[in-house]
Design an enzyme around this catalytic site. Sequence first.
Site, mmCIF file in Angstrom:
data_model
loop_
_atom_site.group_PDB
_atom_site.id
_atom_site.type_symbol
_atom_site.label_atom_id
_atom_site.label_comp_id
_atom_site.label_asym_id
_atom_site.label_seq_id
_atom_site.Cartn_x
_atom_site.Cartn_y
_atom_site.Cartn_z
ATOM 1 C CG ASP A 1 -2.195 0.841 0.908
ATOM 2 O OD1 ASP A 1 -2.151 1.662 -0.033
ATOM 3 O OD2 ASP A 1 -3.207 0.708 1.621
HETATM 4 C C1 NOJ Z 1 -4.105 3.841 -0.011
HETATM 5 C C2 NOJ Z 1 -5.247 2.909 0.201
HETATM 6 O O1 NOJ Z 1 -5.129 2.278 1.455
HETATM 7 C C3 NOJ Z 1 -5.370 1.845 -0.860
HETATM 8 O O2 NOJ Z 1 -6.564 1.148 -0.665
HETATM 9 C C4 NOJ Z 1 -5.309 2.443 -2.228
HETATM 10 O O3 NOJ Z 1 -5.462 1.453 -3.198
HETATM 11 C C5 NOJ Z 1 -3.990 3.168 -2.382
HETATM 12 N N1 NOJ Z 1 -3.899 4.226 -1.376
HETATM 13 C C6 NOJ Z 1 -3.810 3.762 -3.767
HETATM 14 O O4 NOJ Z 1 -4.668 4.802 -3.967
#
Ligand code: NOJ
Length: 766
Positions: A310
Amino acid sequence: MQLFSFSSLICILALFFLPNLIAQQPQDPESKAMDELMSEIQEEPLSAENMDQFTFIETLLSRMTLEEKIGQLTLYTADWGEKGPFLRDQYLGYLKQGKVGALFNAVTPDFIYQLQKIAVEETRLKIPLIFGFDVIHGFRTIFPIPLAEASSWNLDLIEQGARVAAQEASAVGIHWTFAPMVDIARDPRWGRIAEGSGEDTYLGSVIAQARVRGFQGTDLSAKDTIIACAKHYAAYGAAEAGRDYNIVDMSEQRLREVYLPPFHASVQAGVKTFMTSFNDINGVPSTASRWLLTDILRREWRFDGFIVTDYTSIQELIPHGVAANPAEAGKLAISAGVDMDMEAGIFQNELTKLVEKKIVSEAMIDDAVRRILAIKWQLGLFKNPYHYCDPEHAMSKLLTPEHRSVARKMAQESIVLLKNTDQILPLDKKIKTLAVIGPLAANQSELLGCWWGAGDTKDAIPILTGIQAAVSPETKILYAQGCAIQDANTQGFAEAVSIANQADAVVAVLGEAAWMSGEAASRASLDLPGVQEQLLQELHKTGKPIILVLLNGRPLTIAWAEANVAAILECWFLGTETGPAVASVLFGDYNPSAKLPITFPRTVGQIPIYYSYKSTGRPMDPSNKYTSKYFDIPNTPLYPFGYGLGFTTFQLSKPQLSQTKITDQENCTVQVTLTNTGKRAGTETVQLYIRDEVASITRPMKELRSFRKITLDPGSSAEITFTLTPKDFYFYNRDCQYVLEPGIFQIMVGCNSSDVMTERLEIVKK
Ligand code: NOJ
C-alpha cells in the site's frame, strides 16, 4: 508437445549461465561502470510475437541492468492539477531512465497514451508500463459503495458491476484496479467498512470472487478486462478501536478463520495481484511479514501473481518501529515477498546498495521482476503496449445508458428496508403533498460516496429529482434542507417543520457526507452527524408519517429513529443512479430485497458486535446479574446481520435434512420451501447457518454457509435445496490445523441471522 524451439533452448541456456556467472562476481566499480554502459546500449527490441512467455521474459531479464530491474518493482502516482493529470518532474525523469514499472492515477486516455509512449519509445528496453487506479465501485458510471452492493447478496449483479467498471477503466487505458477490498470488518467506527463486504467471512469470500471474475474476466489480454488486486492483506479491517491504520493483535486461529478466507478465495478465483495492508499483525507489519506474504500466500495458497505494497508502506516500517532506516525497511519488504513498492521509492533508492552489499540477493529481485513481467505479458502489453489505448473512442464507452441501467439495478438491490410500520411504504404516487426534507435530499455532491474513481458528481441524480420524476403531475412536492450535514445551525428547522405540516407524509433524507467514510475517516460516534437527529425529532412532533432515507458509509446508531419514525430505508451511498433507485423503492416500482451484510449496533458501546459471536461460559441470562451482558442495554443489535424487509411477506417451511447422521465424508442436503404469502411479487434471501455444538475449541453460535436469493409471485412457492459438504464443517483447531471434529451440528435456516429454524445433524467418523 515441444515446449521450446531449438533456438530458444540455446538462448535459455546462455541466459542461465551467463548472467549467473556475472551475478556471482562482487559488484566492483568496474562492473558498476559496466551496468552504466549497458544502460546506454540500445538493444534491438525483443519481439513478443515469435516467443513464448518464458523465453521472452528470461531474455528480457538477461538484458536488464540491476537498476532497470528495480525500476520494474517501482510504482509511482500521477498527480491531478488544474489541467488534469500530470507527472512530477522527478517521476518523469525516472520514467525516461527506465526506473518505473507502473504508474497509477493517470486517468485520462491521452495522458496514459503519452506516458506509455515515453516508456516504449524513450527507454532503453522499451518495457511497457502497467497503469493502475482505484476502480472501487465503478469508474465513470459510479455504482453503490461496496458495502451497499454486498447488501444485494446478488453475486451475478456484483460481478456484472465489476465488469462494467472494467470495461470503462480499460477504455481509457487502465489495466489494473486496486480492488476488491476483501477486508472483513466488524467495527463500523472504521471508515473503510464502506469499501468492503461487511462482517461475514463466507459472504465476503463469495463476493470477493464475484468481483475478481468481473474485473478480470476469462482472458486478461482481452481489451476490456483489467487485473484485480485483493487488498489489504491482511486483517486491516480489525484495526484496534476502529481507528484507521491502527495495530491488530489476534490469534492465528481467528486470523485464518475470519480474516484470511476472502483473500484465499480471491486466489482461487485467479486474482493476479495482492496489496499489503498498513497494519501490523501481532507485532509484524504486513509489509514485512514473510509468514503472511511468502509462507501463506505464495507457498500455502500458491498465489502466482505479484504483491504490491500500500501507499508508502515500506517507508512506514520505520515509524512502525521495525526498521531503523530506509535500507532496513527495503530489506525487510523484499525479503518478506513484496514485489512492488508503491510510492515509497525505497526499492529504487536502496535495493541497488543492498544487492551490492550482498544483503539482498539479485536472484530475489529477479523473481519479483519475473512476476511483474509475467503480468505485463498476460495483459498483452509486450505484443501491443497500446492495446488498451484508444483515446479517440474512449469517452464514448463511458457512462453509457447500458452502464447506467446496470448501476440503477444495483442501486435498487442495495437498498435495505429496515422498518415499515403499517406498510406505509410504498407511497402512493398520487399522494397530494409530500415534504422532502434534509441536507441530503436535494444534494448531488455526496451521492457517489468514498472512492468515486473518475466519476463526476454532476452525473449523479439527487433523490429529490428522482422523487419529482416518479410522482403524478398533481402531486405537490415541498422541499427544505432543514440543516447542514454536520454543523450546529438549527435555523432551517422552522421552514422544514412548516412544510412538513402542510404535507401528507415526510421523506427525511439524512446521513453522512461522502468524506466521512473511506480511508482515514474513523468516527468515535456513530450518531447522525450535526443536528440531523434533532431535525428528525422536530419533524416527528408534527405527527406526520416520516420515512427516513439514510445515506451513509457505515451502520449508524439510529435507535431513536427505529423507535419513532414510520419507515427507514438504508441506502448507503448509491452512486450515479441514486435518485431514480430511491424513488423506485419509495413508490413501489421496485420491491426492496436487500439484506444487511453487517450488524447495526444500538450504541457504539456494543462494538464489536456481530452475529457469529461465541457463547461464553456465562451466556446472557436477563435474570442473572453474573452473566455476560450490559446492565444498561440489551446484548442484541438494533438490526441483525442478514436482516431486511420487503413489501410482501414470505413463509419458510421447516428445514428437512436428507439424513440426520452422516459420515465425515458425506454430503447432506437441506430442503426448505419458500412461499410468497403476500400480495405482490417479491424477493427473499434464504440463509443457511451452522453451529458446532461441542468442539475442542469454542465455536461461533452461527456461521453462514450458504444462501439463495429467490423471486416469487404472490401465492407461489419454491423448493430450495442446500448441499452441505464436509468442508462446511471444518475449522482451525487450537494448533491451527484445519479439521472436522465429529459430533452434533446445528443446521439453521432463516431469512435473517436472528430468526432461524434449527435441525440437528450428527457427523461421525468414517
Ligand atoms: C491507499 C489505500 O489504502 C489503498 O486502498 C489504495 O489502493 C492506495 N492508497 C492507492 O490509492
